[in-house]
Design an enzyme around this catalytic site. Structure first.
Site, PDB file in Angstrom:
ATOM      1  N   GLY A  86       0.729  -0.784  -0.214  1.00  0.00           N
ATOM      2  CA  GLY A  86       0.313   0.087  -0.114  1.00  0.00           C
ATOM      3  C   GLY A  86       0.482   1.672  -0.117  1.00  0.00           C
ATOM      4  N   GLY A  87       0.137   2.376   0.066  1.00  0.00           N
ATOM      5  CA  GLY A  87       0.972   3.875  -0.294  1.00  0.00           C
ATOM      6  C   GLY A  87       1.482   4.231  -1.501  1.00  0.00           C
ATOM      7  CB  VAL A  89       6.396   7.647  -5.231  1.00  0.00           C
ATOM      8  CG1 VAL A  89       6.256   8.578  -4.835  1.00  0.00           C
ATOM      9  CG2 VAL A  89       7.501   7.122  -6.348  1.00  0.00           C
ATOM     10  CB  THR A  90       8.760   5.063  -0.270  1.00  0.00           C
ATOM     11  OG1 THR A  90       9.563   6.242   0.520  1.00  0.00           O
ATOM     12  CG2 THR A  90       8.972   3.879  -0.503  1.00  0.00           C
ATOM     13  CB  ILE A 153       4.538   2.669   7.543  1.00  0.00           C
ATOM     14  CG1 ILE A 153       5.877   2.499   8.920  1.00  0.00           C
ATOM     15  CG2 ILE A 153       3.288   0.918   7.807  1.00  0.00           C
ATOM     16  CD1 ILE A 153       4.877   2.673  10.113  1.00  0.00           C
ATOM     17  N   GLY A 154       5.156   0.989   4.703  1.00  0.00           N
ATOM     18  CA  GLY A 154       3.538   0.279   3.664  1.00  0.00           C
ATOM     19  C   GLY A 154       3.883  -1.551   3.861  1.00  0.00           C
ATOM     20  CG  PHE A 166       9.941  -0.587   9.813  1.00  0.00           C
ATOM     21  CD1 PHE A 166      11.598  -0.245   9.315  1.00  0.00           C
ATOM     22  CD2 PHE A 166      10.019  -1.425  10.173  1.00  0.00           C
ATOM     23  CE1 PHE A 166      12.737  -0.546  10.618  1.00  0.00           C
ATOM     24  CE2 PHE A 166      10.410  -2.935  10.430  1.00  0.00           C
ATOM     25  CZ  PHE A 166      11.905  -1.790  10.615  1.00  0.00           C
ATOM     26  CB  ALA A 167      11.922   2.856   4.523  1.00  0.00           C
ATOM     27  CB  CYS A 183       4.340   9.086   1.282  1.00  0.00           C
ATOM     28  SG  CYS A 183       5.865   8.003   1.997  1.00  0.00           S
TER      29      CYS A 183
END
Length: 224
Positions: A86-87, A89-90, A153-154, A166-167, A183
């Site tokens: 989910g989420g 772009v990161t 978090i995704g 998580f990152a 995000c």
């Protein structure tokens, strides 16, 4: 990866922790899928936590809007993956610590909101060890320090088995974030722990995080 499946539970809630240094995104993604498959084949397969860093790479969630990219993915040489998490772009890069928990939520709580808040709690308690206050923002997922997002978090959950995670920006070069709207949040800056703690190292966070993870999820960590 070899399946280790046993009904002998000599530990109450074991979780195997594996530390890698720098791993290409595609390789780590495949590892996660293999571990999820192992869980699906064996209910007693142990939970795992993968801790690693990635070379520079951009990832999109399953429904991410490419309008949040500030580069043309067909022309730019940046690595870009569209994933099932989910989420929006990161960005991942060295000295950003990435955690991929592969957990069976049937042994915890079958509640995705609970799981997301638990991941945030791991980061918040970790920051407290360093004297920093981690904040949640209503309606958003992640952790902020003084208005700067330091942890994204995704997740993806398949039949209650988790992947992605998580990152945490420990001391990375943040310039890669300028090529995206991180995000999908355009009005709040991305930050790192090093902006508040100049001496912080990824090695220190790698050492401290598993104990916090164990406390929040009530697990006994076993280093691989």
């Amino acid at each position: 990866m070899t399946i280790l499946c046993s009904k002998t539970q000599h530990l109450l809630n074991p979780c195997l922790v594996k530390q890698w240094s720098r791993v290409p995104y595609g390789v780590a993604w495949q590892w996660q899928r293999e571990l999820v498959d192992n869980h699906l084949q064996c209910f007693h397969y142990p939970d795992r936590l993968l801790l690693l860093e990635h070379p520079p790479v951009y990832t999109l969630g399953t429904g991410s809007d490419e309008a949040f990219l500030r580069f043309d993915p067909t022309e730019d040489t940046n690595l870009l993956y569209r994933t099932e998490r989910g989420g929006e772009v990161t960005y991942h890069c060295p000295d950003q610590l990435v955690g991929y928990p592969i957990l069976n939520l049937q042994r915890h709580q079958r509640d995705l909101h609970w799981y997301l808040r638990q991941l945030e709690e791991v980061i918040i308690q970790l920051l407290a060890v360093y004297g920093l206050r981690g904040d949640r923002l209503e309606g958003l997922t992640g952790v902020w320090v003084e208005g700067r997002k330091v942890a994204a978090i995704g997740i993806k959950v398949k039949r209650w088995i988790t992947m992605h995670g998580f990152a945490l920006n420990v001391c990375p070069d943040l310039t890669g974030f300028t090529k995206i709207v991180p995000c999908g949040i355009g009005d709040r800056p991305v930050g790192s722990l090093a902006q508040f703690l100049p001496e912080i190292t990824t090695a220190q966070v790698r050492q401290d995080l598993p104990d916090i993870f164990a406390e929040v999820f009530q697990l006994e960590m076993i280093e691989l």
